[in-house]
Motif scaffolding. Structure first.
Motif, short mmCIF file in Angstrom:
data_model
loop_
_atom_site.label_atom_id
_atom_site.label_comp_id
_atom_site.label_asym_id
_atom_site.label_seq_id
_atom_site.Cartn_x
_atom_site.Cartn_y
_atom_site.Cartn_z
N GLN A 85 -20.99 9.13 47.50
CA GLN A 85 -20.26 9.16 46.24
C GLN A 85 -19.16 10.22 46.30
O GLN A 85 -19.40 11.36 46.68
CB GLN A 85 -21.20 9.48 45.08
CG GLN A 85 -20.51 9.66 43.74
CD GLN A 85 -21.45 10.15 42.65
OE1 GLN A 85 -22.67 10.13 42.81
NE2 GLN A 85 -20.89 10.61 41.54
N GLY A 86 -17.94 9.82 45.92
CA GLY A 86 -16.85 10.78 45.88
C GLY A 86 -16.98 11.71 44.70
O GLY A 86 -17.54 11.34 43.65
N GLU A 87 -16.47 12.89 44.85
CA GLU A 87 -16.59 13.86 43.76
C GLU A 87 -15.69 13.51 42.58
O GLU A 87 -16.03 13.78 41.43
CB GLU A 87 -16.26 15.27 44.28
CG GLU A 87 -16.69 16.37 43.36
CD GLU A 87 -16.79 17.71 44.07
OE1 GLU A 87 -17.00 18.71 43.36
OE2 GLU A 87 -16.66 17.75 45.31
N TYR A 88 -14.55 12.88 42.87
CA TYR A 88 -13.64 12.45 41.80
C TYR A 88 -13.26 11.00 42.08
O TYR A 88 -12.40 10.72 42.90
CB TYR A 88 -12.39 13.34 41.76
CG TYR A 88 -12.71 14.81 41.62
CD1 TYR A 88 -13.08 15.35 40.39
CD2 TYR A 88 -12.66 15.65 42.73
CE1 TYR A 88 -13.38 16.69 40.27
CE2 TYR A 88 -12.96 17.00 42.61
CZ TYR A 88 -13.32 17.52 41.38
OH TYR A 88 -13.62 18.85 41.26
N MET A 89 -13.91 10.07 41.37
CA MET A 89 -13.70 8.64 41.61
C MET A 89 -13.06 8.01 40.38
O MET A 89 -13.52 8.23 39.25
CB MET A 89 -15.02 7.94 41.94
CG MET A 89 -15.73 8.48 43.16
SD MET A 89 -17.34 7.68 43.46
CE MET A 89 -16.82 6.09 44.11
N ARG A 149 -15.18 3.32 41.55
CA ARG A 149 -16.56 3.16 41.07
C ARG A 149 -17.01 1.71 41.19
O ARG A 149 -18.12 1.43 41.65
CB ARG A 149 -16.65 3.61 39.61
CG ARG A 149 -16.37 5.08 39.37
CD ARG A 149 -16.45 5.39 37.88
NE ARG A 149 -16.00 6.73 37.58
CZ ARG A 149 -15.95 7.24 36.37
NH1 ARG A 149 -16.34 6.50 35.33
NH2 ARG A 149 -15.53 8.48 36.16
N GLU A 150 -16.16 0.79 40.77
CA GLU A 150 -16.50 -0.63 40.84
C GLU A 150 -16.70 -1.07 42.29
O GLU A 150 -17.62 -1.82 42.61
CB GLU A 150 -15.40 -1.47 40.18
CG GLU A 150 -15.34 -1.34 38.67
CD GLU A 150 -16.61 -1.82 37.99
OE1 GLU A 150 -17.18 -2.83 38.47
OE2 GLU A 150 -17.02 -1.19 37.00
N SER A 151 -15.84 -0.59 43.17
CA SER A 151 -15.95 -0.92 44.59
C SER A 151 -17.25 -0.38 45.17
O SER A 151 -17.92 -1.05 45.97
CB SER A 151 -14.75 -0.35 45.34
OG SER A 151 -14.87 -0.61 46.72
N PHE A 152 -17.63 0.81 44.74
CA PHE A 152 -18.87 1.43 45.20
C PHE A 152 -20.08 0.58 44.79
O PHE A 152 -20.97 0.29 45.61
CB PHE A 152 -18.97 2.83 44.61
CG PHE A 152 -20.04 3.70 45.22
CD1 PHE A 152 -19.75 4.52 46.30
CD2 PHE A 152 -21.32 3.72 44.70
CE1 PHE A 152 -20.73 5.34 46.86
CE2 PHE A 152 -22.30 4.53 45.24
CZ PHE A 152 -22.01 5.34 46.32
N LEU A 153 -20.10 0.15 43.54
CA LEU A 153 -21.23 -0.64 43.05
C LEU A 153 -21.30 -2.03 43.67
O LEU A 153 -22.39 -2.59 43.86
CB LEU A 153 -21.16 -0.76 41.52
CG LEU A 153 -21.56 0.48 40.73
CD1 LEU A 153 -21.34 0.26 39.24
CD2 LEU A 153 -23.02 0.83 40.99
#
Length: 273
Positions: free
Chosen positions: A105-109, A114-118
């Motif tokens: 997880q990036g510290e500032y997303m 965020r959507e790409s991460f999920l």
């Protein structure tokens, strides 16, 4: 007031303006506890005085042992970004012989990040019209922060998430607000609990709650913190956490493997019923 993590209830009643004679209801969960494995490690901790290279490596070993037992998606929650980065580097540097995808997880997303991460947690069939059936999806292990954007409010049902690994007891950072809260309740002997311990436990419950979202879900919760074996913490456990397995670096893999083996047999029995 309604929440899945109003524990301990008297703490929240005091903070949110409730009266002693206000009633509270603790609804019974309809989820079968046999479908969730709860494991507590006795040989790791997030205490500041014990944050050594040896401890980081032991935590990384626990994570690898857990993930190796079943292919799937996992989230590992940490007390801070710095802690997450340190263990992430240990896991990725030693992962040559272990086929898994590690993401941090990036510290500032921003919203798009965020959507790409999920989306990484979605099954291939949900993203592609014709996913390659012959290619088995390898495990995804995400390193996130407790109390952050991925520990509350996300809904990863079914196989989208099969394991939540929580590192530490979630104690908040010392700040002016916490100091004021602690000083206020110190007169009642509850300062540390109200300012740090109870909010920290709430973050742990929130993080652990990501893995079980429906009555049909099956998953594991691994608490990598020896302090959860202390009576003062066990008194804060929800009813559904009364049954758990105590593990160590040497035994966690076998214990988790036995849980998944049992689930496999149960599913076969249900199929033939």
């Amino acid at each position: 007031l309604f929440s899945a993590t109003f524990l301990p209830i008297q703490y929240y009643k005091t903070l949110l303006g409730g009266n002693p004679d206000d009633y509270e209801v603790y609804a019974k969960s309809i989820f079968d506890p046999e479908r969730r494995g709860l494991f507590i490690a006795k040989d790791v901790t997030s205490k500041y005085t014990q944050r050594t290279d040896e401890m980081y490596f032991r935590i990384a070993s626990h994570i690898r042992e857990v993930v190796e037992q079943k292919n799937g998606n996992y989230i590992v929650f940490f007390p801070s970004h710095a802690f997450a980065r340190r263990v992430y580097s240990v896991c990725t540097e030693a992962s040559d012989d272990f086929d898994a995808e590690w993401i941090l997880q990036g510290e500032y997303m921003n919203e798009e990040e965020r959507e790409s991460f999920l989306l990484r947690f979605k099954e291939p069939c949900e993203l592609l019209p014709f996913p390659p059936a012959e290619q088995e999806k390898k495990s995804l292990v995400a390193f996130c922060v407790m109390g952050g954007i991925f520990s509350e409010g996300i809904d990863l049902k079914g196989d989208a998430l099969i394991g939540a690994i929580v590192v530490g007891n979630g104690l908040p950072q010392v700040c002016t607000e916490r100091t004021i809260l602690k000083d206020f309740f110190d007169e009642e002997g509850k300062g540390f609990d109200y300012a740090y311990k109870f909010p920290g436990m709430n973050k742990v419950l929130q993080a652990a709650g990501r893995v079980i979202r429906t009555v049909d879900d099956v998953g594991i919760v691994v608490l990598l913190e020896a302090r959860f074996l202390e009576l003062s913490y066990q008194r804060l456990f929800p009813r559904e956490w009364q049954s758990y397995f105590t593990v160590s670096e040497a035994t966690v893999g076998e214990a988790v493997a036995e849980f998944w083996e049992k689930q496999g047999k149960t599913q076969k029995e249900e199929t033939f019923m």
